[in-house]
Design an enzyme around this catalytic site. Structure first.
Site, PDB file in Angstrom:
ATOM      1  N   GLY B  72       1.810   1.285  -9.871  1.00 18.84           N
ATOM      2  CA  GLY B  72       2.273   2.418 -10.668  1.00 18.84           C
ATOM      3  C   GLY B  72       1.355   3.618 -10.588  1.00 18.84           C
ATOM      4  N   ASN B  99      -3.703  11.306  -0.218  1.00 21.74           N
ATOM      5  CA  ASN B  99      -2.317  10.947  -0.514  1.00 21.74           C
ATOM      6  C   ASN B  99      -1.947  11.525  -1.882  1.00 21.74           C
ATOM      7  OD1 ASN B  99      -0.358   8.801  -1.842  1.00 21.74           O
ATOM      8  ND2 ASN B  99      -0.147   8.515   0.368  1.00 21.74           N
ATOM      9  N   CYS B 130       6.960   6.142  -3.202  1.00 19.88           N
ATOM     10  CA  CYS B 130       6.409   5.076  -4.037  1.00 19.88           C
ATOM     11  C   CYS B 130       7.537   4.409  -4.817  1.00 19.88           C
ATOM     12  CB  CYS B 130       5.366   5.615  -5.010  1.00 19.88           C
ATOM     13  SG  CYS B 130       4.658   4.280  -5.992  1.00 19.88           S
ATOM     14  N   LYS B 165       5.069  10.852   4.013  1.00 23.79           N
ATOM     15  CA  LYS B 165       5.179   9.390   4.098  1.00 23.79           C
ATOM     16  C   LYS B 165       6.548   8.941   3.631  1.00 23.79           C
ATOM     17  CE  LYS B 165       2.721   5.192   2.891  1.00 23.79           C
ATOM     18  NZ  LYS B 165       1.416   4.688   2.500  1.00 23.79           N
ATOM     19  N   ILE B 191       5.729   2.855   7.465  1.00 24.15           N
ATOM     20  CA  ILE B 191       6.550   2.957   6.265  1.00 24.15           C
ATOM     21  C   ILE B 191       5.713   2.699   4.992  1.00 24.15           C
ATOM     22  CG2 ILE B 191       8.679   2.193   7.349  1.00 24.15           C
ATOM     23  CD1 ILE B 191       8.124  -0.642   6.250  1.00 24.15           C
ATOM     24  N   ASN B 192       6.257   3.143   3.864  1.00 18.55           N
ATOM     25  CA  ASN B 192       5.744   2.690   2.583  1.00 18.55           C
ATOM     26  C   ASN B 192       6.349   1.302   2.322  1.00 18.55           C
ATOM     27  OD1 ASN B 192       4.670   2.592  -0.077  1.00 18.55           O
ATOM     28  ND2 ASN B 192       4.763   4.825  -0.164  1.00 18.55           N
ATOM     29  N   GLY B 217       2.606  -6.281   4.002  1.00 20.70           N
ATOM     30  CA  GLY B 217       2.047  -7.440   4.699  1.00 20.70           C
ATOM     31  C   GLY B 217       2.896  -7.852   5.889  1.00 20.70           C
ATOM     32  N   GLY B 244       2.359  -4.161   7.706  1.00 28.27           N
ATOM     33  CA  GLY B 244       2.074  -5.504   8.219  1.00 28.27           C
ATOM     34  C   GLY B 244       1.182  -5.557   9.434  1.00 28.27           C
TER      35      GLY B 244
END
Ligand SMILES: Cc1cc2nc3c(=O)[nH]c(=O)nc-3n(C[C@H](O)[C@H](O)[C@H](O)COP(=O)(O)OP(=O)(O)OC[C@H]3O[C@@H](n4cnc5c(N)ncnc54)[C@H](O)[C@@H]3O)c2cc1C
Ligand SMILES: Cc1cc2nc3c(=O)[nH]c(=O)nc-3n(C[C@H](O)[C@H](O)[C@H](O)COP(=O)(O)O)c2cc1C
Ligand code: FES
Lengths: 290, 305
Positions: B72, B99, B130, B165, B191-192, B217, B244
């Site tokens: 958050g 960022n 986000c 992003k 990517i986010n 991941g 990842g």
């Protein structure tokens, strides 16, 4: 100082059903670790489970240059760890976090510059500081290392309270006893199979009621810690507790492991990192949910 | 010697390995394990105009080959960053990418303006993706027009390179990429995290305090790689690939799919030296395969379809 290293297991024993004591060589940790600090270690080189797991440093052996962790098998990571044998290797990150504040020569203190940890007790003479160490189940792990260090401090009386579900899960009682003659041991089981029949916090309540404690250290399940916190507030006794939260990075970078603590202003709160500002917190700082 | 240098929107990096936002704190936390000066760049935790307390815990859950997070955007705010954190980072030579996130277009604009007055910031990475905040975030990243609006507002308030992003939580990521490119973005990060959730069977409730969280991941790597591939085909902006990346092989796949640089996130949690291990692995690969310049590999897989 902290480091990331591959270590060799020197010994692993199942000391009670489902509880393992695992020792590994690490001169670095032996020298750097403080009681209450933890290591973050990978149980195996798998993508599933992915993350390392945090474990308190339970014992330090300066002669053998070994450190030990004591853990309970509760899931896949700990099950994988339990299969490790002597000479197996794994990576360890540590020592991490902030540990317990040791009372220098029996006096509570406030570290220079740092935030308030334990209030000084001016009214109390520096001799015979009365300490209670309260462990629930595998919560004895960081407290055993603490007892190893308290052993060398003068002018203490130490009551060690260990509770568990039943006699089978009572850990390290004899070891605590043989560690130092200053340790007075109290054991409790939920089912009454050994020692006091009931929660270990009831023994603490009795000691606090008799005005016998100056300082309390505790580690165990959250419900137990919450009870300890309530008692310490009621009797106005300072204490430190070691908390657990799901971790990501273990080093303070990801903000996953936070717990709610009191903020600078009244009624304000701050999320603090268990891996960095903790895992040991002064008991008064925690805001308990519900 | 192999040439690992990368140029992204005028920003010269000595190698392509970047620490991903939110997973590397403000650099300090990893300084005991990594020589920060060896990194291509560090992207710091997402900043907002005012401090944010973040979401109630639990904030992280482990899932098969991945993690879900719902932090958050807990952060101390841009002023604290400028006064107390940037001076620390300035001791190093490593480029610092900041960022930024906001709830409104104006907030993004104000952040960009404030940060542009500071010294030694290499670029802005605009987080419009986000998944863990109620306002802002995905509200912008999920809609090409809104994404373009944020990009334009940031561009109008800074002379720093602007990296946008993108979120994978959209039907067509190329459409959003094209919209922000037209609005003036200098580069793209992708990517986010991917929106997901997990349930605690014992408690019969969602594990995360926020119910939903962002998946990252190894589990997301194929999705991220596909996103890089698609955007590379449609937009000519430089791409920072992430999602990842745990090994040099993973990083090389992203580069061959079209990424000029790569960011390493969750891998830092599993191996605090992951960034350096990946960097050394890329270098070895180039040497073993007698490739002189890393840039020769960017998008290489597209020529061989
Ligand atoms: C700072 C810190 C120090 C710690 N020190 C120790 C220690 O010294 N010894 C020790 O045994 N553990 C310790 N723990 C807890 C330990 O990290 C977890 O038990 C471990 O991560 C579980 O991993 P797993 O893969 O086996 O279980 P997972 O697969 O992650 O979890 C399996 C199941 O067990 C439950 N579970 C997870 N943690 C616990 C727990 N602590 N107790 C009961 N159930 C749980 C989960 O909710 C889940 O349902 C510590 C935790 C922290 C944060
Ligand atoms: C704990 C955590 C916090 C993150 N915080 C941010 C953030 O503040 N801003 C942002 O743009 N991305 C954030 N991300 C996303 C990462 O930068 C990255 O895009 C994503 O995790 C995919 O890469 P990975 O699989 O290598 O982690 C966060 C990721 C994680 C795991
Ligand atoms: S585990 Fe990442 S901040 Fe504590």
């Amino acid at each position: 100082m902290t480091s990331y290293n591959t270590v060799n297991i020197t010994r692993q024993d199942e000391i009670a059903p489902g509880f393992y004591l695992l020792s590994f060589k690490s001169p670095f940790l032996v020298h750097q670790a403080q009681p209450g600090q933890f290591v973050y270690l990978r149980c195996d080189n798998t993508y599933d489970p992915l993350l390392p797991r945090p474990f308190s440093i339970a014992m330090v052996d300066g002669e053998k240059n070994e450190v030990a962790i004591l853990y309970q098998v509760v899931g896949r990571g700990t099950a994988l760890l339990a299969q490790k044998k002597e000479l197996d290797r794994f990576t360890v990150l540590g020592p991490l976090g902030r540990g317990f504040t040791l009372p220098p020569s029996g006096r509570l203190f406030r570290p220079k510059g740092g935030p308030k940890r334990i209030e000084p007790l001016e009214s109390f003479p520096p001799s015979f500081l009365r300490i209670a160490v309260v462990a629930g189940g595998v919560g004895i792990a960081p407290l055993f290392f603490l007892l190893q260090r308290l052993k060398d401090l003068p002018d203490l009386t130490i009551e060690v309270l260990i509770g568990a579900r039943s006699i089978k899960q009572l850990l390290l009682g004899p070891e605590v006893k043989s560690l130092s003659p200053q340790n007075k041991l109290h054991l409790a089981t939920d089912d009454g199979s050994y020692g006091f029949h009931g929660p270990v916090t009831e023994i603490l309540a009795t000691l606090l009621k008799a005005d016998k404690m100056d300082l309390v250290y505790a580690c165990g399940p959250e419900a137990m810690l919450k009870t300890v916190a309530g008692l310490l507030t009621k009797y106005n006794v300072p204490g430190e507790i070691s908390l657990e939260k799901q971790m990501g990075c273990g080093v303070g970078a990801c903000l996953s492991c936070v717990c709610k603590t009191k903020g600078d202003k009244e009624n304000s709160f701050l999320y603090r990192r268990v891996c960095k500002e903790g895992p040991v917190f002064p008991v008064q700082e925690i805001i308990w949910e519900e | 010697m192999v040439d690992l240098t990368v140029e992204i929107a005028g920003l010269k990096l000595k190698n392509p390995v970047i620490a991903a936002s939110g997973t590397f704190g403000f650099g300090q936390e990893y300084a005991p394990y990594v020589d920060l000066n060896r990194l291509g760049a560090i992207t710091v935790k997402g900043l907002t105009l005012l401090p944010r307390p973040g979401n109630p815990p639990p904030r992280l859950a482990e899932t098969p080959a991945g993690i879900l997070n719902a932090i958050g955007l807990q952060n101390p705010g841009v002023d604290y960053f400028a006064a107390s954190i940037l001076p620390y980072l300035n001791q190093f030579e490593v480029p610092v990418i900041v960022n930024i996130a906001g709830e409104t277009v104006e907030e993004y604009a104000a952040l960009a303006a404030k940060l542009s007055e500071l010294n030694n910031i290499a670029a802005l990475e605009v987080n419009i993706s986000c998944p863990n905040v109620k306002k802002g975030g995905l509200q912008f990243g999920g809609d090409p027009a809104a994404a373009a609006e944020v990009t334009l507002a940031v561009k109008n308030n800074t002379c720093l390179p602007v990296i946008v992003k993108l979120s994978p939580n959209v039907t067509r990521i190329e459409t959003v990429a094209r919209a922000v490119a037209q609005a003036g973005a200098d580069a793209l990060s992708l990517i986010n995290t991917i929106l997901g959730m997990a349930i605690d069977l014992k408690e019969r409730r969602p594990i995360l305090g926020n119910i939903f969280g962002g998946l990252s991941g190894p589990a997301v790597k194929p999705v991220a790689l596909r996103a890089v591939w698609q955007v590379f085909e449609e937009v000519s902006l430089p791409i920072i690939g992430m999602g990842g990346i745990f090994t040099a092989q993973d990083a090389l796949e992203f580069i061959m799919a079209g990424a000029k640089a790569v960011a390493v996130g969750t891998a830092n949690f599993v191996n605090p030296r992951a960034t350096i291990d990946i960097l050394e692995g890329i270098e070895n690969y180039l040497r073993e395969n007698k490739i002189k310049r890393l840039s020769d590999l960017v998008g290489a897989a597209h020529c061989k379809q």
